[in-house]
Design a protein around this motif. Structure first.
Motif, PDB file in Angstrom:
ATOM      1  N   HIS A  66      -5.776   7.431   7.218  1.00 39.61           N
ATOM      2  CA  HIS A  66      -5.107   8.172   6.138  1.00 39.61           C
ATOM      3  C   HIS A  66      -5.663   7.746   4.786  1.00 39.61           C
ATOM      4  O   HIS A  66      -6.232   6.644   4.656  1.00 39.61           O
ATOM      5  N   CYS A  81      -1.148   4.425  10.060  1.00 38.06           N
ATOM      6  CA  CYS A  81      -1.770   5.119   8.927  1.00 38.06           C
ATOM      7  C   CYS A  81      -3.279   4.927   8.893  1.00 38.06           C
ATOM      8  O   CYS A  81      -3.924   5.153   7.861  1.00 38.06           O
ATOM      9  N   SER A 115      -0.854  10.441   2.713  1.00 36.94           N
ATOM     10  CA  SER A 115      -0.637  11.477   3.717  1.00 36.94           C
ATOM     11  C   SER A 115       0.835  11.575   4.088  1.00 36.94           C
ATOM     12  O   SER A 115       1.398  12.668   4.221  1.00 36.94           O
ATOM     13  N   GLU A 116       1.475  10.394   4.284  1.00 39.66           N
ATOM     14  CA  GLU A 116       2.885  10.383   4.678  1.00 39.66           C
ATOM     15  C   GLU A 116       3.828  10.210   3.491  1.00 39.66           C
ATOM     16  O   GLU A 116       5.037  10.224   3.655  1.00 39.66           O
ATOM     17  N   THR A 163      -2.314   0.173   7.758  1.00 37.77           N
ATOM     18  CA  THR A 163      -3.570   0.856   7.434  1.00 37.77           C
ATOM     19  C   THR A 163      -4.744   0.352   8.241  1.00 37.77           C
ATOM     20  O   THR A 163      -5.825   0.950   8.213  1.00 37.77           O
ATOM     21  N   TRP A 195       0.834  -1.192   0.000  1.00 36.05           N
ATOM     22  CA  TRP A 195       0.000   0.000   0.000  1.00 36.05           C
ATOM     23  C   TRP A 195       0.882   1.262   0.000  1.00 36.05           C
ATOM     24  O   TRP A 195       2.046   1.230   0.362  1.00 36.05           O
ATOM     25  N   CYS A 206       0.745   5.270   1.424  1.00 34.65           N
ATOM     26  CA  CYS A 206       0.056   6.279   2.233  1.00 34.65           C
ATOM     27  C   CYS A 206       0.244   7.646   1.590  1.00 34.65           C
ATOM     28  O   CYS A 206       1.367   8.173   1.522  1.00 34.65           O
ATOM     29  N   VAL A 228      -5.117   6.098   1.492  1.00 32.79           N
ATOM     30  CA  VAL A 228      -4.136   5.137   0.984  1.00 32.79           C
ATOM     31  C   VAL A 228      -4.581   4.615  -0.374  1.00 32.79           C
ATOM     32  O   VAL A 228      -5.773   4.700  -0.720  1.00 32.79           O
TER      33      VAL A 228
END
Length: 299
Positions: free
Chosen positions: A46, A43, A27-28, A37, A23, A25, A48
């Protein structure tokens, strides 16, 4: 012996959960595993995406970027091959035309200067000849006047010396005529006709050329600065020490000193000149009460 078929090399694993990084992310901005996740993962919540989707998106961006770079390279290649040679030829042609224009214009200026020089020198010569002839005429006239006065004086002295009373009385009319003749010879008077008229060299062309040459000689190599110790409290000195501005109110920003002007709004330049032509720009606006005077000169 038959070799066992080996599967694909396992990819990097999540350092926290030891699972495949399948996966991404958003956001990061990093790949994560399914556990990251899920519930309790860092995460969780978030946005993804599947890692292969993100990778496909990046591949498409790379392809698009490569196409843009290819088009950019083609454009630069065409510019170097087609535009720059034309620019170079244009620069050569323009420089040649500019060179001919400079020669043509300076040739015209040179021709005008030579013609004006010849005309003015002829006027100077003519004025010199006129003044010389006037002086010669005056010399002849006053030489004759001296001779006449000498003759009259000699005649009167001879009468005074050799005639008795009766003879002198009989010569009264002649004495009167001689005296009147002498009085008719006036004293010399100065005349402009005897002077060289400097107005003969007046020429608008010469004046314009002279002003242009003088202004063109101001190369600005002299770094003229104002001596801050001399600035009057009625003047404000700029930070670069080159501009003075008049203040109606007396400023207290400057400390008193023996070199400071404290009555009139004066200041001295820190640079002195031994020779050459130098200028000061003075903006007096609506005032007529100003003076620019070199140090040590007379009013």
């Amino acid at each position: 012996m038959s070799a066992e078929s080996s599967g694909p090399e396992p990819g990097p694993l999540c350092p926290e959960h030891g699972q495949a990084l399948s996966w991404f992310c958003c956001s990061e901005r990093r790949p994560v595993c399914a556990a990251c996740t899920g519930l309790g993962g860092r995460c969780r919540g978030h946005r993804v995406r599947r890692a292969e989707e993100r990778a496909e998106e990046l591949r498409n961006k790379i392809v698009d970027q490569c196409e843009r770079l290819q088009f950019q390279s083609a454009s630069i290649t065409k510019y170097v091959a087609e535009v720059l040679p034309g620019k170079n030829q244009g620069a050569v042609s323009t420089a040649s035309a500019a060179r001919e224009l400079v020669i043509q214009r300076l040739g015209l200026v040179r021709s005008l200067c030579e013609s004006e020089e010849q005309r003015l020198l002829e006027r100077v010569h003519g004025e010199e000849e006129r003044a010389h002839q006037s002086i010669l005429t005056q010399r002849v006239h006053w030489t004759e006047a001296l001779q006449k006065l000498d003759t009259i004086r000699t005649s009167l002295v001879d009468m005074l010396t050799h005639l008795d009373d009766l003879q002198l009385i009989q010569k009264e009319q002649e004495i009167f005529e001689r005296t009147e003749e002498a009085e008719g010879i006036l004293d010399p008077q100065d005349s402009d006709k005897l002077n060289f008229n400097e107005k003969c060299i007046r020429s608008s062309l010469l004046t314009q050329l002279w002003v242009t040459a003088v202004l063109g000689s101001f190369s600005g190599t002299e770094d003229v600065r104002i001596d801050e110790r001399t600035v009057s409290p009625f003047l404000q000195l700029s930070d670069d020490r080159r501009t003075l501005t008049f203040n109606a109110k007396k400023s207290k920003a400057y400390a008193d000193g023996p070199e400071r002007f404290d009555h009139w709004p004066n200041a001295l330049a820190a640079t002195s000149f031994q020779a050459g032509l130098h200028t000061w720009m003075v903006n007096v606006q609506n005032s007529c009460a100003y003076k620019v005077q070199p140090d040590g000169s007379e009013d």
